[in-house]
Scaffold this motif. Structure first.
Motif, PDB file in Angstrom:
ATOM      1  N   THR A 167      -0.450   6.713  -8.173  1.00  0.00           N
ATOM      2  CA  THR A 167       0.298   5.508  -7.795  1.00  0.00           C
ATOM      3  C   THR A 167       0.765   5.617  -6.349  1.00  0.00           C
ATOM      4  O   THR A 167       0.562   4.698  -5.544  1.00  0.00           O
ATOM      5  CB  THR A 167       1.531   5.332  -8.730  1.00  0.00           C
ATOM      6  N   ARG A 206      -0.483   3.408  -2.990  1.00  0.00           N
ATOM      7  CA  ARG A 206       0.437   2.604  -2.163  1.00  0.00           C
ATOM      8  C   ARG A 206       0.305   2.988  -0.692  1.00  0.00           C
ATOM      9  O   ARG A 206       0.346   2.139   0.185  1.00  0.00           O
ATOM     10  CB  ARG A 206       1.884   2.821  -2.615  1.00  0.00           C
ATOM     11  N   GLU A 222      -0.755  -4.923  -2.792  1.00  0.00           N
ATOM     12  CA  GLU A 222      -1.216  -4.583  -4.141  1.00  0.00           C
ATOM     13  C   GLU A 222      -1.922  -5.777  -4.801  1.00  0.00           C
ATOM     14  O   GLU A 222      -2.963  -5.633  -5.436  1.00  0.00           O
ATOM     15  CB  GLU A 222      -0.021  -4.157  -5.007  1.00  0.00           C
ATOM     16  N   GLU A 223      -1.338  -6.977  -4.625  1.00  0.00           N
ATOM     17  CA  GLU A 223      -1.901  -8.156  -5.308  1.00  0.00           C
ATOM     18  C   GLU A 223      -3.246  -8.610  -4.725  1.00  0.00           C
ATOM     19  O   GLU A 223      -3.932  -9.439  -5.320  1.00  0.00           O
ATOM     20  CB  GLU A 223      -0.895  -9.321  -5.335  1.00  0.00           C
ATOM     21  N   ASP A 227      -0.379  -0.601 -14.012  1.00  0.00           N
ATOM     22  CA  ASP A 227       0.897  -1.274 -14.277  1.00  0.00           C
ATOM     23  C   ASP A 227       1.878  -1.045 -13.126  1.00  0.00           C
ATOM     24  O   ASP A 227       2.492  -1.983 -12.626  1.00  0.00           O
ATOM     25  CB  ASP A 227       1.462  -0.730 -15.597  1.00  0.00           C
ATOM     26  N   ARG A 228       1.978   0.218 -12.680  1.00  0.00           N
ATOM     27  CA  ARG A 228       2.909   0.523 -11.577  1.00  0.00           C
ATOM     28  C   ARG A 228       2.487  -0.150 -10.273  1.00  0.00           C
ATOM     29  O   ARG A 228       3.315  -0.463  -9.429  1.00  0.00           O
ATOM     30  CB  ARG A 228       3.009   2.037 -11.380  1.00  0.00           C
ATOM     31  N   ASN A 242       0.989  -3.009 -10.145  1.00  0.00           N
ATOM     32  CA  ASN A 242       0.900  -4.455 -10.392  1.00  0.00           C
ATOM     33  C   ASN A 242      -0.524  -4.981 -10.216  1.00  0.00           C
ATOM     34  O   ASN A 242      -0.726  -6.091  -9.705  1.00  0.00           O
ATOM     35  CB  ASN A 242       1.830  -5.244  -9.447  1.00  0.00           C
ATOM     36  N   ASP A 276      -3.655  -6.317 -12.140  1.00  0.00           N
ATOM     37  CA  ASP A 276      -3.966  -6.844 -13.457  1.00  0.00           C
ATOM     38  C   ASP A 276      -5.153  -6.072 -14.067  1.00  0.00           C
ATOM     39  O   ASP A 276      -6.099  -5.743 -13.350  1.00  0.00           O
ATOM     40  CB  ASP A 276      -4.321  -8.331 -13.322  1.00  0.00           C
TER      41      ASP A 276
END
Ligand code: UT7
Length: 328
Positions: A232, A236, A246-247, A267-268, A270, A272
């Motif tokens: 994670t 990032r 992230e999106e 999940d962490r 974000n 999908d």
């Protein structure tokens, strides 16, 4: 030409025909299809026959990747084989592959970074292409891990499988290519996943073989948490380094270690689950081969399109971890 971005020009993969199902394992150790499926997401894994070895799969994957990149083996100037299950100690499996495919203009080597090996290789190749030291590179993650699996240890024997995946890298124009990459390790976690025997510290003898010192030992539960945290964080970091959010990720290819790890990291971040690629059900954990096999499957299935933002991240023994962000 220095500072031109590197991109992936072709991919390939290969694996043994032999299949080991959860039902097969349930006959060998006290486990069940239900436990393996719910705790790991794995239904089957590929297992090399005793006369099959790592470079066999690597060579098929590399040839495919070079062909699809429309290059000739003689164009390759860097050949990195990421593996913890080499054909033999010397020479490197990289050199064995080089000779077999005729990549005579390449510097060939192995990278030992367990499941992160492919991203380590991509990161190194990216640097050498960007600085103009080499034009075309091939990175192959290849493993016959089942050789080091103790089929009496139910915690590890259900996880691992064999195979190889390769990618050809070269300079690309425009907005395409690798936007950011980062690799890290922390040797203090050595004993979370390791194979203590067979080297010069614990030399191979009849006793070490009988004691199974050459097999993988794993503290799965602890590793799980470090894996989720590390993948994670480093994801990032490359997103920030590459100036992306992230999106905006279109395709997320994490190392296939455990479906629950994949879901926890997504999940962490974000991301999908519709953007996450998973093949763990059919391949299990193939260590350095896991990401390039997944990437080639995505390419062949047109799951990745020009302009897509692709994020790859891995974690493995060492411990090692890494991430690569690229515009396809
Ligand atoms: O690729 C390199 C990185 N690798 C990883 O990151 C692997 C990370 N770890 C994992 O994926 C998971 O920790 C495992 C799949 C290895 C284990 O799953 P878990 O949910 O963490 O299980 P656990 O180790 O906490 O064990 C739970 C129970 C234990 O029984 P008790 O003590 O609760 O009675 C285990 O003995 O499950 C038992 N168990 C099994 N039962 C049936 C462990 N392995 C098995 C098995 N079948 N194969």
């Amino acid at each position: 030409m220095a500072n031109q971005r590197a991109g992936i020009l072709g991919t390939g993969h290969s694996y043994p025909e032999g299949i080991l199902t959860n039902a097969d394992l349930a006959k060998m150790v006290e486990t069940s299809d239900e436990w393996i499926t719910t705790r790991t997401g794995i239904k089957q894994r590929r297992k090399a026959a005793p006369n099959e070895y790592t470079s066999m799969f690597a060579i098929r994957a590399v040839r495919q990747a070079i062909e699809r990149a429309r290059l000739d083996p003689a164009d390759i100037e860097l050949l990195i084989c990421a593996t913890v299950s080499p054909d033999q100690i010397l020479p490197s499996t990289g050199c064995i592959i080089q000779a077999e495919i005729g990549a005579h203009n390449a510097a060939a080597m192995d990278v030992v970074a367990a499941c992160s090996g492919f991203l380590y290789g991509v990161s190194l190749a990216d640097s050498m292409i960007r600085t103009g030291q080499v034009r075309y590179a091939v990175v192959v993650g290849a493993e016959v891990l089942t050789q080091y699996v103790d089929y009496t240890d139910r915690q590890t024997c259900v996880l691992f499988g064999d195979g190889a995946g390769a990618a050809v890298l070269g300079p690309v124009d425009g907005s395409r290519g690798i936007l950011a990459s980062k690799i890290k390790s922390d040797g203090r976690y050595e004993e979370q996943l390791y194979s203590p025997g067979g080297g010069t510290r614990r030399r191979p003898t009849a006793e070490t073989l009988a004691a199974g010192d050459h097999f993988f030992k794993m503290k799965g539960n602890e590793l799980f948490k470090v894996a989720v945290r590390s993948m994670t964080e480093i994801s990032r970091e490359v997103l920030e380094q590459g100036g992306q959010k992230e999106e905006d990720v279109d395709l997320f290819i994490p190392h296939q270690a455990n479906q629950r790890i994949t879901e926890a990291v997504a999940d962490r971040l974000n991301v999908d689950m519709s953007k996450v690629y998973s093949n763990i059900a059919v391949h299990g954990n193939t260590s350095a081969a896991s990401i390039p096999i997944a990437l080639d499957e995505c390419v062949q299935a047109s799951r990745v399109k020009p302009g897509d933002l692709v994020l790859m991240t891995s974690f493995g023994g060492g411990v090692t971890w890494g991430a690569v962000l690229m515009r396809w």
